[in-house]
Design a protein around this motif. Structure first.
Motif, PDB file in Angstrom:
ATOM      1  N   THR A 342       0.864  -1.291   0.107  1.00 20.98           N
ATOM      2  CA  THR A 342      -0.034  -0.136   0.017  1.00 20.98           C
ATOM      3  C   THR A 342       0.980   1.464  -0.164  1.00 20.98           C
ATOM      4  OG1 THR A 342      -0.041   0.016   2.416  1.00 20.98           O
ATOM      5  CG2 THR A 342      -1.705  -1.194   1.376  1.00 20.98           C
ATOM      6  N   GLU A 343       0.318   2.494  -0.227  1.00 27.49           N
ATOM      7  CA  GLU A 343       1.010   3.759   0.013  1.00 27.49           C
ATOM      8  C   GLU A 343       1.641   3.972   1.150  1.00 27.49           C
ATOM      9  OE1 GLU A 343      -0.134   8.535  -0.056  1.00 27.49           O
ATOM     10  OE2 GLU A 343      -1.120   7.061  -1.530  1.00 27.49           O
ATOM     11  N   THR A 344       1.013   3.512   2.392  1.00 23.10           N
ATOM     12  CA  THR A 344       1.547   3.373   3.597  1.00 23.10           C
ATOM     13  C   THR A 344       2.930   2.477   3.767  1.00 23.10           C
ATOM     14  OG1 THR A 344      -0.373   4.075   4.723  1.00 23.10           O
ATOM     15  CG2 THR A 344       1.381   3.149   6.195  1.00 23.10           C
ATOM     16  N   PHE A 346       4.946   1.832   1.120  1.00 24.14           N
ATOM     17  CA  PHE A 346       6.024   2.321   0.364  1.00 24.14           C
ATOM     18  C   PHE A 346       6.445   3.414   1.167  1.00 24.14           C
ATOM     19  CE2 PHE A 346       3.886   0.835  -3.402  1.00 24.14           C
ATOM     20  CZ  PHE A 346       4.910   0.362  -4.119  1.00 24.14           C
ATOM     21  N   TYR A 347       5.693   4.290   2.003  1.00 25.26           N
ATOM     22  CA  TYR A 347       6.453   5.434   3.006  1.00 25.26           C
ATOM     23  C   TYR A 347       7.298   4.669   3.934  1.00 25.26           C
ATOM     24  CZ  TYR A 347       6.656   8.664   6.592  1.00 25.26           C
ATOM     25  OH  TYR A 347       6.919   9.666   7.490  1.00 25.26           O
ATOM     26  N   LEU A 348       6.670   3.527   4.467  1.00 22.10           N
ATOM     27  CA  LEU A 348       7.603   3.013   5.480  1.00 22.10           C
ATOM     28  C   LEU A 348       8.763   2.422   4.781  1.00 22.10           C
ATOM     29  CD1 LEU A 348       4.726   1.271   7.992  1.00 22.10           C
ATOM     30  CD2 LEU A 348       6.246   3.087   8.430  1.00 22.10           C
ATOM     31  N   ILE A 349       8.846   1.698   3.947  1.00 24.96           N
ATOM     32  CA  ILE A 349       9.844   0.984   3.165  1.00 24.96           C
ATOM     33  C   ILE A 349      11.124   2.206   2.953  1.00 24.96           C
ATOM     34  CG2 ILE A 349      10.745  -0.125   0.913  1.00 24.96           C
ATOM     35  CD1 ILE A 349       7.845  -1.782   1.093  1.00 24.96           C
ATOM     36  N   LEU A 350      10.641   3.334   2.506  1.00 23.44           N
ATOM     37  CA  LEU A 350      11.504   4.560   2.253  1.00 23.44           C
ATOM     38  C   LEU A 350      12.436   4.719   3.397  1.00 23.44           C
ATOM     39  CD1 LEU A 350       9.442   6.906   0.145  1.00 23.44           C
ATOM     40  CD2 LEU A 350      11.814   5.926  -0.570  1.00 23.44           C
ATOM     41  N   LYS A 351      11.960   4.697   4.630  1.00 15.41           N
ATOM     42  CA  LYS A 351      12.402   5.114   5.611  1.00 15.41           C
ATOM     43  C   LYS A 351      12.902   4.430   6.881  1.00 15.41           C
ATOM     44  CE  LYS A 351      10.514   8.286   8.592  1.00 15.41           C
ATOM     45  NZ  LYS A 351       9.795   9.300   9.144  1.00 15.41           N
ATOM     46  N   GLU A 352      12.287   3.316   7.234  1.00 15.79           N
ATOM     47  CA  GLU A 352      12.149   2.358   8.318  1.00 15.79           C
ATOM     48  C   GLU A 352      13.366   1.419   8.457  1.00 15.79           C
ATOM     49  OE1 GLU A 352      10.803   2.781  11.096  1.00 15.79           O
ATOM     50  OE2 GLU A 352       9.682   4.819  10.429  1.00 15.79           O
ATOM     51  N   PRO A 353      13.660   0.551   7.211  1.00 14.64           N
ATOM     52  CA  PRO A 353      14.280  -0.226   7.349  1.00 14.64           C
ATOM     53  C   PRO A 353      15.914  -0.208   7.312  1.00 14.64           C
ATOM     54  CG  PRO A 353      13.148  -0.812   5.363  1.00 14.64           C
ATOM     55  CD  PRO A 353      12.566   0.667   5.902  1.00 14.64           C
ATOM     56  N   GLU A 376       9.235  15.464   5.319  1.00 15.07           N
ATOM     57  CA  GLU A 376       8.124  14.283   5.307  1.00 15.07           C
ATOM     58  C   GLU A 376       7.247  14.377   4.357  1.00 15.07           C
ATOM     59  OE1 GLU A 376       7.858  11.768   7.597  1.00 15.07           O
ATOM     60  OE2 GLU A 376       9.797  12.125   8.225  1.00 15.07           O
ATOM     61  N   GLU A 377       6.608  15.389   3.905  1.00 21.89           N
ATOM     62  CA  GLU A 377       5.820  15.491   2.835  1.00 21.89           C
ATOM     63  C   GLU A 377       6.251  15.007   1.647  1.00 21.89           C
ATOM     64  OE1 GLU A 377       6.758  18.144   4.836  1.00 21.89           O
ATOM     65  OE2 GLU A 377       4.741  18.550   5.814  1.00 21.89           O
ATOM     66  N   ALA A 378       7.632  15.329   1.362  1.00 17.54           N
ATOM     67  CA  ALA A 378       8.343  14.776   0.158  1.00 17.54           C
ATOM     68  C   ALA A 378       8.096  13.250   0.131  1.00 17.54           C
ATOM     69  CB  ALA A 378       9.617  15.391   0.220  1.00 17.54           C
ATOM     70  N   LEU A 379       8.496  12.703   1.305  1.00 19.31           N
ATOM     71  CA  LEU A 379       8.407  11.099   1.451  1.00 19.31           C
ATOM     72  C   LEU A 379       7.039  10.849   1.183  1.00 19.31           C
ATOM     73  CD1 LEU A 379      10.618  10.579   4.466  1.00 19.31           C
ATOM     74  CD2 LEU A 379      11.268  10.369   1.913  1.00 19.31           C
ATOM     75  N   GLN A 380       5.934  11.330   1.675  1.00 16.03           N
ATOM     76  CA  GLN A 380       4.718  11.082   1.384  1.00 16.03           C
ATOM     77  C   GLN A 380       4.335  11.079  -0.244  1.00 16.03           C
ATOM     78  OE1 GLN A 380       2.639   9.612   3.399  1.00 16.03           O
ATOM     79  NE2 GLN A 380       2.968  10.282   5.738  1.00 16.03           N
ATOM     80  N   ALA A 381       4.848  12.118  -0.685  1.00 17.51           N
ATOM     81  CA  ALA A 381       4.586  12.354  -2.073  1.00 17.51           C
ATOM     82  C   ALA A 381       5.388  11.118  -3.086  1.00 17.51           C
ATOM     83  CB  ALA A 381       4.951  13.750  -2.589  1.00 17.51           C
ATOM     84  N   ASN A 384       3.332   8.022  -2.705  1.00 20.50           N
ATOM     85  CA  ASN A 384       1.993   8.227  -3.321  1.00 20.50           C
ATOM     86  C   ASN A 384       2.192   7.834  -5.163  1.00 20.50           C
ATOM     87  OD1 ASN A 384       0.138  10.408  -4.967  1.00 20.50           O
ATOM     88  ND2 ASN A 384      -0.926   9.223  -3.509  1.00 20.50           N
ATOM     89  N   MET A 385       3.355   8.470  -5.503  1.00 18.23           N
ATOM     90  CA  MET A 385       3.712   8.537  -6.663  1.00 18.23           C
ATOM     91  C   MET A 385       3.878   6.973  -7.152  1.00 18.23           C
ATOM     92  SD  MET A 385       3.289  11.155  -8.757  1.00 18.23           S
ATOM     93  CE  MET A 385       3.177  13.078  -8.511  1.00 18.23           C
ATOM     94  N   ALA A 386       4.656   6.422  -6.242  1.00 17.86           N
ATOM     95  CA  ALA A 386       5.245   4.816  -6.648  1.00 17.86           C
ATOM     96  C   ALA A 386       4.036   3.905  -6.563  1.00 17.86           C
ATOM     97  CB  ALA A 386       6.259   4.443  -5.374  1.00 17.86           C
ATOM     98  N   CYS A 387       3.056   4.241  -5.646  1.00 14.11           N
ATOM     99  CA  CYS A 387       1.974   3.610  -5.630  1.00 14.11           C
ATOM    100  C   CYS A 387       1.053   3.726  -6.939  1.00 14.11           C
ATOM    101  CB  CYS A 387       1.286   3.857  -4.470  1.00 14.11           C
ATOM    102  SG  CYS A 387      -0.355   2.683  -3.901  1.00 14.11           S
ATOM    103  N   LYS A 388       0.831   5.020  -7.446  1.00 11.74           N
ATOM    104  CA  LYS A 388       0.208   5.154  -8.422  1.00 11.74           C
ATOM    105  C   LYS A 388       0.709   4.695  -9.843  1.00 11.74           C
ATOM    106  CE  LYS A 388      -2.190   9.571  -7.198  1.00 11.74           C
ATOM    107  NZ  LYS A 388      -2.250  10.895  -7.441  1.00 11.74           N
TER     108      LYS A 388
END
Length: 451
Positions: A342-344, A346-353, A376-381, A384-388
């Motif tokens: 999901t989009e969430t 993707f967001y977590l994969i970007l910064k958590e591991p 943070e807004e950039a990471l969300q964007a 969102n783009m990757a998911c779309k």
């Protein structure tokens, strides 16, 4: 298999996997239980051990959702031998019968490497000492005669010079100086293939080559390179290969993991059945005895596959798990369906591991003494783009983030350090992400970016 029960409990294994893989709790839970069951089996009497076979796992999910990473990380947790193979390669022209056994041979090779590295660490000090002596002998030959007073003085002087050069050698001062070193190489054995398959032929050639006397030649190299060459040769002399082979085979038989990817590509879907179905079913028949438990002959000895853990995976977009032959289905009793990201996620994969993409790019820029900051807004964007893009084109899971991040940051990486000077700071905000990726998200032809 030496597991610490207080450390590698199923929950602890899942917590370790969580450091690298986002989500997929059910898959992590099943592999954690499978790993712990191996330790439990090893605590039992030998007679009972033989009766307890591993519960092989079939992972079902789209590409890029973490199937391979879960299996690979599972092996790393216990330093278990691990090999990944694509089932579809066995349907290629020229692959028949015994070639399926090559996955077991590759697993043994991996185990040999693991065990050799362990022994190398134990004999590192002695091997390094031997290397130093060889290099010093090349630079300053030893003086052994001591019959006369002058000779005794020469010996003392020679020893002092060697000690001085040893300090320089350890400090790397002499690394650019050239010396002659002896190289040993096993001769190749030319054997006519006949009816023998490629894998068996290559192993036979290597075995015969090992029995023949090694060729010796001298080569002039820099001391920096000589250290590496000689360390390998001296380590090989000190390691007992009989012990390595014995331990490696035991490790494979008790802790080995084989990950069979793209198993859906050899499933026979009757709705789309064509002439290749014979090849696909043939590969399944060849895989069956390996997964069931059989004896595979390798150049290091015979390996019994009864207790190797097999993890199979496939997207199963066209075929279904039930399209596999019943006998093979029965050998993968645990089935896990992995969820689409999901989009969430993707967001977590970007910064958590621990090896998150953001951290990787920050490290790359840091090498040029440049700091890159993501809002943070950039990471969300980005998420969102990757998911779309995955929804609008081919769904390649988390790998889509590599495409997006590369498109987003490649211009910066090109400009560093020529245009963007060291000690600069780059800030990635939401507006920049939307502007940079908007055109990418609208494109239907993504052939340039699909991995």
């Amino acid at each position: 298999m030496c597991l610490n029960p207080s450390v590698l409990t199923p929950q602890a294994i899942v917590q370790t996997l969580d450091k690298y893989i986002i989500g997929q709790k059910q898959a992590k839970k099943n592999v954690a239980v499978a790993l712990r069951n191996r330790w439990r089996r090893m605590q039992l009497d030998t007679d009972i051990q033989k009766d307890i076979i591993p519960n092989n796992i079939l992972m079902i999910g789209a590409t890029g959702v973490g199937k391979t990473e879960i299996a690979r990380r599972l092996a790393k947790i216990t330093h278990a031998p691990f090999v990944k193979v694509e089932a579809s390669k066995f349907t290629e022209v020229g692959y028949v019968g015994r070639d399926v056994e090559s996955m077991v041979r590759d697993l043994v090779e991996n185990a040999i490497w693991i065990v050799k590295e362990k022994y190398k660490n134990k004999i590192q000090a002695q091997a390094t000492k031997n290397v130093e002596k060889i290099i010093l002998d090349a630079l300053i030959p030893s003086i052994h005669h001591t019959q006369e007073n002058n000779a005794t003085v020469e010996n003392v002087s020679n020893q002092k010079t060697r000690e001085q050069f040893k300090e320089k050698l350890r400090a790397g001062v002499l690394d650019q100086k050239k010396i002659f070193v002896k190289l040993y190489k096993s001769p190749s054995a030319d054997i006519m293939g006949g009816m023998m398959n490629v894998s068996s032929l290559s192993h036979l050639q290597e075995m015969i080559g090992d029995m023949m006397p090694k060729k010796e030649k001298k080569k002039q190299v820099k001391i920096a390179e000589a250290k590496k060459i000689l360390l390998e040769q001296e380590s090989a002399k000190l390691i007992d290969m009989d012990k390595v082979k014995e331990e490696a085979i035991e490790k494979v038989q008790s802790t080995g993991i084989i990950f069979i990817d793209e198993i859906d590509k050899i499933a026979e879907n009757f709705a789309t059945r064509d002439n290749s179905h014979v090849s696909r079913e043939g590969v399944q028949r060849d895989l069956l005895p390996i997964v069931e438990g059989s004896a595979v002959h390798t150049k290091y000895g015979t390996v019994h596959t009864d207790h190797i853990l097999f993890i199979a995976a496939g997207a199963f977009h066209v075929a279904k798990p039930t399209d596999l032959i019943p006998e093979l289905q029965g050998r993968f009793p645990i089935r896990v369906a992995l969820e689409n990201l999901t989009e969430t996620d993707f967001y977590l994969i970007l910064k958590e591991p621990k090896n998150a993409l953001i951290k990787q790019y920050q490290s790359l820029f840091k090498a040029e003494d440049i700091h890159i900051h993501f809002e943070e807004e950039a990471l969300q964007a980005i998420a969102n783009m990757a998911c779309k893009i995955n929804e609008n084109t081919e769904n390649i899971g988390a790998r889509r983030l590599h495409t997006v991040m590369s498109h987003l940051l490649n211009d910066f990486l090109f400009d560093v350090p020529d245009t963007i000077q060291p000690k600069s700071t780059i800030t990635i905000d939401q507006n920049f992400v939307i502007k940079k990726l908007q055109a990418l998200a609208k494109r239907k032809d993504m052939s340039e970016y699909i991995l």
